[in-house]
Motif scaffolding. Structure first.
Motif, PDB file in Angstrom:
ATOM      1  N   MET A  26       0.833  -1.183   0.000  1.00  8.50           N
ATOM      2  CA  MET A  26       0.000   0.000   0.000  1.00  8.50           C
ATOM      3  C   MET A  26       0.879   1.249   0.000  1.00  8.50           C
ATOM      4  O   MET A  26       1.797   1.368   0.779  1.00  8.50           O
ATOM      5  N   GLN A  27       0.594   2.146  -0.894  1.00  6.89           N
ATOM      6  CA  GLN A  27       1.314   3.415  -1.005  1.00  6.89           C
ATOM      7  C   GLN A  27       1.001   4.288   0.207  1.00  6.89           C
ATOM      8  O   GLN A  27      -0.102   4.251   0.735  1.00  6.89           O
ATOM      9  N   SER A  28       1.971   5.056   0.661  1.00  2.42           N
ATOM     10  CA  SER A  28       1.710   6.037   1.718  1.00  2.42           C
ATOM     11  C   SER A  28       2.238   7.389   1.266  1.00  2.42           C
ATOM     12  O   SER A  28       3.169   7.474   0.456  1.00  2.42           O
ATOM     13  N   TYR A  29       1.610   8.434   1.767  1.00  2.00           N
ATOM     14  CA  TYR A  29       1.957   9.800   1.385  1.00  2.00           C
ATOM     15  C   TYR A  29       2.090  10.642   2.641  1.00  2.00           C
ATOM     16  O   TYR A  29       1.396  10.416   3.631  1.00  2.00           O
ATOM     17  N   ASP A  30       2.957  11.644   2.582  1.00  4.68           N
ATOM     18  CA  ASP A  30       3.139  12.546   3.714  1.00  4.68           C
ATOM     19  C   ASP A  30       2.072  13.629   3.760  1.00  4.68           C
ATOM     20  O   ASP A  30       1.700  14.082   4.839  1.00  4.68           O
ATOM     21  N   THR A  31       1.591  14.053   2.591  1.00  5.12           N
ATOM     22  CA  THR A  31       0.603  15.134   2.556  1.00  5.12           C
ATOM     23  C   THR A  31      -0.546  14.787   1.615  1.00  5.12           C
ATOM     24  O   THR A  31      -0.396  13.969   0.701  1.00  5.12           O
ATOM     25  N   LEU A  32      -1.646  15.452   1.827  1.00  2.85           N
ATOM     26  CA  LEU A  32      -2.803  15.286   0.960  1.00  2.85           C
ATOM     27  C   LEU A  32      -2.488  15.731  -0.461  1.00  2.85           C
ATOM     28  O   LEU A  32      -2.848  15.055  -1.428  1.00  2.85           O
ATOM     29  N   VAL A  33      -1.783  16.827  -0.617  1.00  2.00           N
ATOM     30  CA  VAL A  33      -1.422  17.333  -1.947  1.00  2.00           C
ATOM     31  C   VAL A  33      -0.555  16.328  -2.696  1.00  2.00           C
ATOM     32  O   VAL A  33      -0.770  16.066  -3.882  1.00  2.00           O
ATOM     33  N   GLU A  34       0.410  15.740  -2.017  1.00  2.00           N
ATOM     34  CA  GLU A  34       1.271  14.721  -2.630  1.00  2.00           C
ATOM     35  C   GLU A  34       0.433  13.531  -3.108  1.00  2.00           C
ATOM     36  O   GLU A  34       0.614  13.026  -4.221  1.00  2.00           O
ATOM     37  N   ALA A  35      -0.498  13.094  -2.285  1.00  2.29           N
ATOM     38  CA  ALA A  35      -1.350  11.963  -2.650  1.00  2.29           C
ATOM     39  C   ALA A  35      -2.222  12.297  -3.855  1.00  2.29           C
ATOM     40  O   ALA A  35      -2.325  11.501  -4.793  1.00  2.29           O
ATOM     41  N   LEU A  36      -2.850  13.474  -3.857  1.00  2.00           N
ATOM     42  CA  LEU A  36      -3.699  13.877  -4.979  1.00  2.00           C
ATOM     43  C   LEU A  36      -2.904  13.971  -6.275  1.00  2.00           C
ATOM     44  O   LEU A  36      -3.367  13.532  -7.329  1.00  2.00           O
ATOM     45  N   ASP A  37      -1.706  14.527  -6.209  1.00  2.21           N
ATOM     46  CA  ASP A  37      -0.854  14.636  -7.400  1.00  2.21           C
ATOM     47  C   ASP A  37      -0.517  13.252  -7.962  1.00  2.21           C
ATOM     48  O   ASP A  37      -0.609  13.024  -9.172  1.00  2.21           O
ATOM     49  N   ASP A  38      -0.141  12.330  -7.094  1.00  4.07           N
ATOM     50  CA  ASP A  38       0.235  10.992  -7.554  1.00  4.07           C
ATOM     51  C   ASP A  38      -0.976  10.228  -8.102  1.00  4.07           C
ATOM     52  O   ASP A  38      -0.873   9.562  -9.134  1.00  4.07           O
ATOM     53  N   LEU A  39      -2.111  10.329  -7.428  1.00  3.17           N
ATOM     54  CA  LEU A  39      -3.308   9.642  -7.910  1.00  3.17           C
ATOM     55  C   LEU A  39      -3.766  10.202  -9.252  1.00  3.17           C
ATOM     56  O   LEU A  39      -4.215   9.448 -10.120  1.00  3.17           O
ATOM     57  N   THR A  40      -3.614  11.502  -9.457  1.00  2.00           N
ATOM     58  CA  THR A  40      -3.951  12.097 -10.752  1.00  2.00           C
ATOM     59  C   THR A  40      -3.077  11.489 -11.847  1.00  2.00           C
ATOM     60  O   THR A  40      -3.564  11.142 -12.923  1.00  2.00           O
ATOM     61  N   LYS A  41      -1.781  11.316 -11.565  1.00  7.75           N
ATOM     62  CA  LYS A  41      -0.870  10.692 -12.529  1.00  7.75           C
ATOM     63  C   LYS A  41      -1.270   9.245 -12.829  1.00  7.75           C
ATOM     64  O   LYS A  41      -0.986   8.728 -13.903  1.00  7.75           O
ATOM     65  N   LYS A  42      -1.930   8.604 -11.869  1.00  6.10           N
ATOM     66  CA  LYS A  42      -2.364   7.214 -12.033  1.00  6.10           C
ATOM     67  C   LYS A  42      -3.759   7.115 -12.654  1.00  6.10           C
ATOM     68  O   LYS A  42      -4.332   6.028 -12.703  1.00  6.10           O
ATOM     69  N   GLY A  43      -4.301   8.251 -13.102  1.00  9.23           N
ATOM     70  CA  GLY A  43      -5.581   8.223 -13.809  1.00  9.23           C
ATOM     71  C   GLY A  43      -6.801   8.591 -12.993  1.00  9.23           C
ATOM     72  O   GLY A  43      -7.917   8.576 -13.511  1.00  9.23           O
ATOM     73  N   TYR A  44      -6.627   8.933 -11.739  1.00 12.38           N
ATOM     74  CA  TYR A  44      -7.753   9.350 -10.898  1.00 12.38           C
ATOM     75  C   TYR A  44      -7.971  10.849 -11.100  1.00 12.38           C
ATOM     76  O   TYR A  44      -7.599  11.674 -10.266  1.00 12.38           O
ATOM     77  N   THR A  45      -8.575  11.183 -12.231  1.00 11.85           N
ATOM     78  CA  THR A  45      -8.634  12.580 -12.671  1.00 11.85           C
ATOM     79  C   THR A  45      -9.939  13.293 -12.328  1.00 11.85           C
ATOM     80  O   THR A  45     -10.012  14.513 -12.454  1.00 11.85           O
ATOM     81  N   HIS A  46     -10.954  12.569 -11.913  1.00 10.17           N
ATOM     82  CA  HIS A  46     -12.234  13.206 -11.601  1.00 10.17           C
ATOM     83  C   HIS A  46     -12.297  13.580 -10.128  1.00 10.17           C
ATOM     84  O   HIS A  46     -11.733  12.900  -9.272  1.00 10.17           O
ATOM     85  N   ASP A  47     -12.993  14.673  -9.849  1.00 10.20           N
ATOM     86  CA  ASP A  47     -13.128  15.192  -8.488  1.00 10.20           C
ATOM     87  C   ASP A  47     -14.548  14.921  -8.018  1.00 10.20           C
ATOM     88  O   ASP A  47     -15.498  15.523  -8.524  1.00 10.20           O
ATOM     89  N   PHE A  48     -14.692  14.000  -7.062  1.00  9.20           N
ATOM     90  CA  PHE A  48     -16.008  13.662  -6.528  1.00  9.20           C
ATOM     91  C   PHE A  48     -16.310  14.477  -5.278  1.00  9.20           C
ATOM     92  O   PHE A  48     -15.414  14.787  -4.499  1.00  9.20           O
ATOM     93  N   ASN A  49     -17.578  14.798  -5.114  1.00 12.85           N
ATOM     94  CA  ASN A  49     -18.082  15.419  -3.894  1.00 12.85           C
ATOM     95  C   ASN A  49     -19.159  14.510  -3.340  1.00 12.85           C
ATOM     96  O   ASN A  49     -19.841  13.805  -4.084  1.00 12.85           O
ATOM     97  N   ILE A  50     -19.328  14.561  -2.034  1.00 13.80           N
ATOM     98  CA  ILE A  50     -20.302  13.677  -1.411  1.00 13.80           C
ATOM     99  C   ILE A  50     -21.623  14.413  -1.231  1.00 13.80           C
ATOM    100  O   ILE A  50     -21.645  15.587  -0.869  1.00 13.80           O
TER     101      ILE A  50
END
Length: 99
Positions: free
Chosen positions: A1-25
Motif C-alpha cells: 500500500m502506497q503512503s503519502y506525507d501530505t494530501l497534496v502529494e497523494a492527490l498529485d500521484d493519484l492524478t498521474k495514475k488516472g484518478y482525474t475526476h473530483d467527486f463530492n459527497i
C-alpha cells in the motif's frame, strides 16, 4: 500500500495514475460536476483510502478516497472526519466506512 506525507502529494500521484475526476459527497451519492455524473453506492468501489491528520490542528483531519465507478471512471473524494464530517445516508456511510 502506497503512503503519502501530505494530501497534496497523494492527490498529485493519484492524478498521474488516472484518478482525474473530483467527486463530492451528497446525502446518498457521489457527484462529479465535470462530467455531470451521480454515482450511487452500488455504482462505485473504493480502491484505496488515505488518512491525513493536521500537523498544527487536529480539526484539519481528512480522508482521501481513490474511487472507481463500475463503468471505469476514476477519481478522488476528499472528506473531513471528526467534527466536520459530512452528513450522509446510512447506505453511503456504510460504503465509505474504513475497515
Amino acid at each position: 500500500m502506497q503512503s503519502y506525507d501530505t494530501l497534496v502529494e497523494a492527490l498529485d500521484d493519484l492524478t498521474k495514475k488516472g484518478y482525474t475526476h473530483d467527486f463530492n459527497i451528497a446525502d446518498d451519492c457521489l457527484i462529479c460536476h465535470t462530467p455531470n455524473v451521480q454515482l450511487r453506492p452500488e455504482q462505485f468501489h473504493i480502491v484505496d483510502v488515505f488518512r491525513f491528520e493536521g500537523m498544527s490542528n487536529p480539526d484539519d483531519s481528512s480522508i482521501l478516497y481513490a474511487i472507481e465507478s463500475t463503468d471505469g471512471m476514476k477519481g478522488t473524494l476528499v472528506s473531513a472526519y471528526g467534527a466536520y464530517a459530512d452528513e450522509v445516508s446510512n447506505e453511503m456511510m456504510e460504503k465509505l466506512k474504513i475497515h
